[in-house]
Design a protein around this motif. Sequence first.
Motif, PDB file in Angstrom:
ATOM      1  N   SER A  67      41.930 -77.139  -7.176  1.00  0.00           N
ATOM      2  CA  SER A  67      42.796 -78.239  -7.598  1.00  0.00           C
ATOM      3  C   SER A  67      42.645 -79.474  -6.718  1.00  0.00           C
ATOM      4  O   SER A  67      42.945 -80.589  -7.152  1.00  0.00           O
ATOM      5  N   THR A  68      42.165 -79.302  -5.482  1.00  0.00           N
ATOM      6  CA  THR A  68      41.975 -80.447  -4.590  1.00  0.00           C
ATOM      7  C   THR A  68      40.593 -81.070  -4.736  1.00  0.00           C
ATOM      8  O   THR A  68      40.279 -82.049  -4.061  1.00  0.00           O
ATOM      9  N   GLY A  69      39.755 -80.489  -5.598  1.00  0.00           N
ATOM     10  CA  GLY A  69      38.416 -81.022  -5.793  1.00  0.00           C
ATOM     11  C   GLY A  69      37.357 -80.379  -4.926  1.00  0.00           C
ATOM     12  O   GLY A  69      36.167 -80.654  -5.086  1.00  0.00           O
ATOM     13  N   MET A  70      37.769 -79.492  -4.007  1.00  0.00           N
ATOM     14  CA  MET A  70      36.801 -78.834  -3.146  1.00  0.00           C
ATOM     15  C   MET A  70      36.146 -77.652  -3.872  1.00  0.00           C
ATOM     16  O   MET A  70      36.800 -76.971  -4.670  1.00  0.00           O
ATOM     17  N   LEU A  71      34.879 -77.395  -3.568  1.00  0.00           N
ATOM     18  CA  LEU A  71      34.199 -76.243  -4.142  1.00  0.00           C
ATOM     19  C   LEU A  71      34.798 -74.958  -3.577  1.00  0.00           C
ATOM     20  O   LEU A  71      35.061 -74.842  -2.376  1.00  0.00           O
ATOM     21  N   ARG A  72      34.993 -73.964  -4.440  1.00  0.00           N
ATOM     22  CA  ARG A  72      35.625 -72.711  -4.035  1.00  0.00           C
ATOM     23  C   ARG A  72      34.701 -71.832  -3.181  1.00  0.00           C
ATOM     24  O   ARG A  72      35.160 -71.080  -2.329  1.00  0.00           O
ATOM     25  N   GLY A  73      33.407 -71.876  -3.465  1.00  0.00           N
ATOM     26  CA  GLY A  73      32.486 -70.985  -2.756  1.00  0.00           C
ATOM     27  C   GLY A  73      32.274 -69.678  -3.481  1.00  0.00           C
ATOM     28  O   GLY A  73      32.207 -68.615  -2.858  1.00  0.00           O
ATOM     29  N   LEU A  74      32.156 -69.744  -4.808  1.00  0.00           N
ATOM     30  CA  LEU A  74      31.957 -68.527  -5.594  1.00  0.00           C
ATOM     31  C   LEU A  74      30.608 -67.876  -5.296  1.00  0.00           C
ATOM     32  O   LEU A  74      30.490 -66.650  -5.302  1.00  0.00           O
ATOM     33  N   VAL A  75      29.607 -68.694  -5.033  1.00  0.00           N
ATOM     34  CA  VAL A  75      28.275 -68.142  -4.743  1.00  0.00           C
ATOM     35  C   VAL A  75      28.274 -67.333  -3.446  1.00  0.00           C
ATOM     36  O   VAL A  75      27.865 -66.168  -3.433  1.00  0.00           O
ATOM     37  N   PRO A  76      28.726 -67.914  -2.315  1.00  0.00           N
ATOM     38  CA  PRO A  76      28.760 -67.090  -1.093  1.00  0.00           C
ATOM     39  C   PRO A  76      29.685 -65.889  -1.199  1.00  0.00           C
ATOM     40  O   PRO A  76      29.428 -64.847  -0.593  1.00  0.00           O
ATOM     41  N   LEU A  77      30.760 -65.997  -1.979  1.00  0.00           N
ATOM     42  CA  LEU A  77      31.651 -64.856  -2.188  1.00  0.00           C
ATOM     43  C   LEU A  77      30.901 -63.734  -2.893  1.00  0.00           C
ATOM     44  O   LEU A  77      31.034 -62.554  -2.517  1.00  0.00           O
ATOM     45  N   THR A  78      30.118 -64.068  -3.903  1.00  0.00           N
ATOM     46  CA  THR A  78      29.352 -63.071  -4.647  1.00  0.00           C
ATOM     47  C   THR A  78      28.357 -62.361  -3.733  1.00  0.00           C
ATOM     48  O   THR A  78      28.208 -61.137  -3.787  1.00  0.00           O
ATOM     49  N   ILE A  79      27.702 -63.128  -2.881  1.00  0.00           N
ATOM     50  CA  ILE A  79      26.725 -62.552  -1.958  1.00  0.00           C
ATOM     51  C   ILE A  79      27.420 -61.638  -0.955  1.00  0.00           C
ATOM     52  O   ILE A  79      26.994 -60.500  -0.719  1.00  0.00           O
ATOM     53  N   ALA A  80      28.494 -62.130  -0.348  1.00  0.00           N
ATOM     54  CA  ALA A  80      29.195 -61.349   0.674  1.00  0.00           C
ATOM     55  C   ALA A  80      29.764 -60.047   0.092  1.00  0.00           C
ATOM     56  O   ALA A  80      29.694 -58.988   0.732  1.00  0.00           O
ATOM     57  N   ALA A  81      30.303 -60.116  -1.129  1.00  0.00           N
ATOM     58  CA  ALA A  81      30.891 -58.917  -1.743  1.00  0.00           C
ATOM     59  C   ALA A  81      29.825 -57.867  -2.014  1.00  0.00           C
ATOM     60  O   ALA A  81      30.059 -56.662  -1.838  1.00  0.00           O
ATOM     61  N   HIS A  82      28.650 -58.289  -2.445  1.00  0.00           N
ATOM     62  CA  HIS A  82      27.562 -57.337  -2.673  1.00  0.00           C
ATOM     63  C   HIS A  82      27.068 -56.727  -1.359  1.00  0.00           C
ATOM     64  O   HIS A  82      26.807 -55.518  -1.289  1.00  0.00           O
ATOM     65  N   GLU A  83      26.927 -57.559  -0.364  1.00  0.00           N
ATOM     66  CA  GLU A  83      26.464 -57.052   0.936  1.00  0.00           C
ATOM     67  C   GLU A  83      27.443 -56.009   1.475  1.00  0.00           C
ATOM     68  O   GLU A  83      27.027 -54.962   1.985  1.00  0.00           O
ATOM     69  N   THR A  84      28.736 -56.272   1.358  1.00  0.00           N
ATOM     70  CA  THR A  84      29.747 -55.325   1.814  1.00  0.00           C
ATOM     71  C   THR A  84      29.666 -54.016   1.041  1.00  0.00           C
ATOM     72  O   THR A  84      29.870 -52.929   1.593  1.00  0.00           O
ATOM     73  N   ALA A  85      29.331 -54.122  -0.253  1.00  0.00           N
ATOM     74  CA  ALA A  85      29.273 -52.931  -1.112  1.00  0.00           C
ATOM     75  C   ALA A  85      27.972 -52.152  -0.964  1.00  0.00           C
ATOM     76  O   ALA A  85      27.855 -51.052  -1.508  1.00  0.00           O
ATOM     77  N   GLY A  86      27.002 -52.715  -0.234  1.00  0.00           N
ATOM     78  CA  GLY A  86      25.758 -51.993   0.004  1.00  0.00           C
ATOM     79  C   GLY A  86      24.580 -52.443  -0.830  1.00  0.00           C
ATOM     80  O   GLY A  86      23.586 -51.714  -0.958  1.00  0.00           O
ATOM     81  N   ALA A  87      24.659 -53.652  -1.389  1.00  0.00           N
ATOM     82  CA  ALA A  87      23.532 -54.216  -2.134  1.00  0.00           C
ATOM     83  C   ALA A  87      23.129 -55.526  -1.466  1.00  0.00           C
ATOM     84  O   ALA A  87      23.933 -56.452  -1.362  1.00  0.00           O
ATOM     85  N   ARG A  88      21.886 -55.595  -1.031  1.00  0.00           N
ATOM     86  CA  ARG A  88      21.422 -56.764  -0.276  1.00  0.00           C
ATOM     87  C   ARG A  88      20.803 -57.808  -1.190  1.00  0.00           C
ATOM     88  O   ARG A  88      20.149 -57.479  -2.175  1.00  0.00           O
ATOM     89  N   LEU A  89      21.022 -59.083  -0.816  1.00  0.00           N
ATOM     90  CA  LEU A  89      20.446 -60.177  -1.589  1.00  0.00           C
ATOM     91  C   LEU A  89      18.931 -60.140  -1.481  1.00  0.00           C
ATOM     92  O   LEU A  89      18.379 -60.142  -0.389  1.00  0.00           O
ATOM     93  N   TYR A  90      18.259 -60.110  -2.642  1.00  0.00           N
ATOM     94  CA  TYR A  90      16.800 -59.965  -2.667  1.00  0.00           C
ATOM     95  C   TYR A  90      16.100 -61.192  -3.239  1.00  0.00           C
ATOM     96  O   TYR A  90      15.086 -61.628  -2.718  1.00  0.00           O
TER      97      TYR A  90
END
Length: 300
Positions: free
Chosen positions: A227-250
């Motif tokens: 709502s403030t116009g700032m980017l949420r960071g959905l891309v880094p969130l997606t990467i971090a969540a996969h890494e935590t779950a045991g799938a590495r960015l390839y």
Amino acid sequence: MIQRAQTAAPPASDAVHGIRPFSVLRTDLGPWRTRRRSWEELGLHSRRGREHVSTYSTGSDPVSRKHATIGGGLSTFDPVLAELSYRWYCPDGGSILDPFAGGSVRGLVAANNGHPYTGIDLSPSQIDANEETAAAWRDRDLLAAEPRWILGDSAEQLPRLPGGSFDYVFTCPPYHSLERYSDHPADLSAMRWGEFEQAYREIIAETVRCLAPNRFTTWVVGEVRGSTGMLRGLVPLTIAAHETAGARLYNDAVLLNTLGTVPMRLGAQWRASRKIGRHHQYVLTFVKGDARKATAALTS
């Protein structure tokens, strides 16, 4: 016309229909457009069942509202991206899991190419529309495997699926509130960001659990503003969540979409806020286990 899927292994060449696996995928070039036209001629009704969806831009300035109406106001999934992803990352005949199924495109393309597909979606009308389209394709002998859509919340349905039972996860999640799909309490697009982030992480963890060892998973994501116009960071969130779950960015790629109405909207938007005209998405591919074994499963 695209015939029913062949069951032979993918070609040894890195090119599929003249499209090569570069880090920038150009949907505006001839080979991509030609292939997309072939899919559309089969009758991909990607907006059926989504008449109730509203877009963020409808609450914005008059120029944005006007062009949202011109463009139909809804995103549609590109069948060529689905086809390429299946050919590049899923074993021949391998099963596909899609936790945010939405329209019928990803399921129909998977089944046409001989992949059993399981998609999960909250909307009864969307599931009905998908199954009606699939029935029409089945009658025309365009399905080499069966697509299946499960009605429900992925957070509840995924834990019911056996672990390690899918060969590929391929999906395009809600970009938070960019498109509002429903008022259902489990709908990620209707959640506040903190709730969205927690539910999103849990769903990603479940998809990784459902994925077989030494397999790939691809998520098509884009950034979204708060709502403030700032980017949420959905891309880094997606990467971090996969890494935590045991799938590495390839692999990471940029899907360059056609400009459409972006140039018409850009002037006022840029002058008022210095927000760039966005016409790309990110195609993020992760691997669970050994990437060499995952690759070997595609070429054996």
